[in-house]
Design an enzyme around this catalytic site. Structure first.
Site, short mmCIF file in Angstrom:
data_model
loop_
_atom_site.label_atom_id
_atom_site.label_comp_id
_atom_site.label_asym_id
_atom_site.label_seq_id
_atom_site.Cartn_x
_atom_site.Cartn_y
_atom_site.Cartn_z
CG ASN A 165 -9.11 -3.36 8.69
OD1 ASN A 165 -8.00 -3.58 9.17
ND2 ASN A 165 -9.56 -2.16 8.39
CD GLU B 10 -11.55 -2.95 5.42
OE1 GLU B 10 -10.67 -2.71 4.57
OE2 GLU B 10 -11.81 -2.18 6.37
CE LYS C 74 -2.54 3.49 6.49
NZ LYS C 74 -2.75 2.29 7.32
CD GLU D 223 -8.51 -5.40 4.35
OE1 GLU D 223 -9.31 -5.90 3.55
OE2 GLU D 223 -8.69 -4.29 4.86
CB SER D 224 -4.78 -3.43 9.56
OG SER D 224 -5.63 -2.76 8.68
CD GLU E 193 -3.07 0.79 2.17
OE1 GLU E 193 -3.95 0.08 1.65
OE2 GLU E 193 -3.11 1.20 3.33
CE LYS F 79 -7.23 -0.70 2.02
NZ LYS F 79 -6.37 -0.05 2.94
O1 IGP Z 1 -0.73 0.39 7.58
P1 IGP Z 1 -1.19 -0.99 7.92
O2 IGP Z 1 -1.45 -1.19 9.39
O3 IGP Z 1 -0.29 -2.04 7.34
O4 IGP Z 1 -2.64 -1.19 7.24
C1 IGP Z 1 -2.83 -1.25 5.83
C2 IGP Z 1 -4.33 -1.35 5.50
O5 IGP Z 1 -4.82 -2.56 5.98
C3 IGP Z 1 -5.09 -0.18 6.07
O6 IGP Z 1 -4.59 0.96 5.44
C4 IGP Z 1 -6.60 -0.28 5.85
C5 IGP Z 1 -7.36 -1.40 5.90
N1 IGP Z 1 -8.66 -1.11 5.61
C6 IGP Z 1 -8.77 0.19 5.38
C7 IGP Z 1 -9.87 0.96 5.00
C8 IGP Z 1 -9.68 2.27 4.75
C9 IGP Z 1 -8.43 2.86 4.90
C10 IGP Z 1 -7.31 2.13 5.25
C11 IGP Z 1 -7.47 0.78 5.49
#
Ligand code: IGP
Length: 275
Positions: free
Chosen positions: A189, A168, A59, A219-220, A57, A119
């Site tokens: 997520n 998601e 970001k 995710e995340s 990503e 995204k």
């Molecule tokens: O920076 P991280 O913790 O690796 O996370 C990425 C991604 O999963 C996260 O940006 C995200 C997951 N779902 C979302 C929905 C909207 C905005 C952002 C997100």
């Protein structure tokens, strides 16, 4: 009011502003004139297992952490992700909390040969046409932000345009809604978008509800190879990684390591299952 409600309020205001400049009719024409979309479902392994694809990503900032990285050249960053073996590139386009833009999306699209995810917080069909017009192959549909009718119709439109959607989820009820809507790619997520808290155990608790043949993404909060291995052991076909890549001096090498760790963990799980 939750963080998610607050973000969506801003998204709707910014969307109304863009629509004053470019009509739905115009953005549809632009979308239909764009080069054909790439197949993200295939790029993510088609739900077969055995590997963990990395969705890398772009970001700049986040509501939970503020500024993450000063990304002067999103296209160059995306190219380094591609060199490291990323399967899909994710580009945050939400402006107020994530510092993203459609210009970032278009720049990344032009720089890589991989499927690209727009995204954002999709609340209107206009955003799907807009994603396609800027070269996206995938959109994000956040179940917590959508009613069942919108979830269905947005998924249908995505497929009509030849695109994929990452649907998601964060709770059992949301996974069930995603499955009922016949999502082919489901993201879990582990960050709760209402409180912004991370709980990595959420993935293992929900991934087993996703039917075989569906791509399931963790995710995340993916920090290191141990996190990747843990998600692989719970059946992840892909991980979506932002912060750990944009903050790393060598994101390309990190992606290569994550991919190897995911493959090894799948192998170990397979050996355990067969012995
Ligand atoms: O920076 P991280 O913790 O690796 O996370 C990425 C991604 O999963 C996260 O940006 C995200 C997951 N779902 C979302 C929905 C909207 C905005 C952002 C997100």
């Amino acid at each position: 009011m939750t963080v998610l409600d607050d973000i969506i309020g801003g998204v709707r205001e910014d969307l109304a502003e863009r629509r004053r400049h470019v009509s739905l009719e115009q953005i549809r024409q632009d979308a239909l004139a764009a080069p054909a979309p790439l197949d993200a479902f295939a790029a993510l392994g088609g739900g077969l297992g055995g590997e963990v694809a990395v969705i890398a990503e772009v970001k700049r900032s986040s509501p939970s952490k503020g500024a993450l990285a000063d990304i002067a050249d999103p296209a160059a960053l995306a190219a380094s992700y591609e060199r490291g073996g990323a399967a899909v590139i994710s580009v945050l386009t939400e402006a107020r909390r994530f510092g993203g833009s459609l210009a970032d999306l278009a720049a990344v699209r032009a720089a890589v040969g991989l499927p690209v995810l727009r995204k954002d917080f999709t609340v209107d069909e206009y955003q799907i046409w807009e994603a396609r017009a800027h070269g996206a192959d995938v959109v994000l549909l956040i179940v917590a932000a959508l009613g069942d009718d919108d979830l269905r119709s947005f998924l249908d439109l995505t497929h009509e345009l030849g695109m994929n959607a990452i649907v998601e989820t964060h709770t059992e009820g949301e996974v069930r809604r995603a499955v009922a809507a016949e999502a082919s790619i489901i993201g879990v997520n582990v960050r709760n978008l209402k409180t912004l808290e991370i709980d990595r155990r959420v993935f293992a608790g929900l991934a087993h509800l996703v039917p075989a043949g569906t791509v399931v993404i963790a995710e995340s909060g993916v920090r290191d190879v141990d996190d990747v291995a843990g998600y692989a052991a719970s059946g992840a076909n892909a991980v979506l990684v932002g912060e750990a890549l944009v903050r790393h001096a060598d994101p390309s090498a990190t992606i290569t390591e994550f991919t190897a760790a995911g493959r090894a963990a799948w192998q170990a799980a397979g050996v355990a299952a067969n012995s």
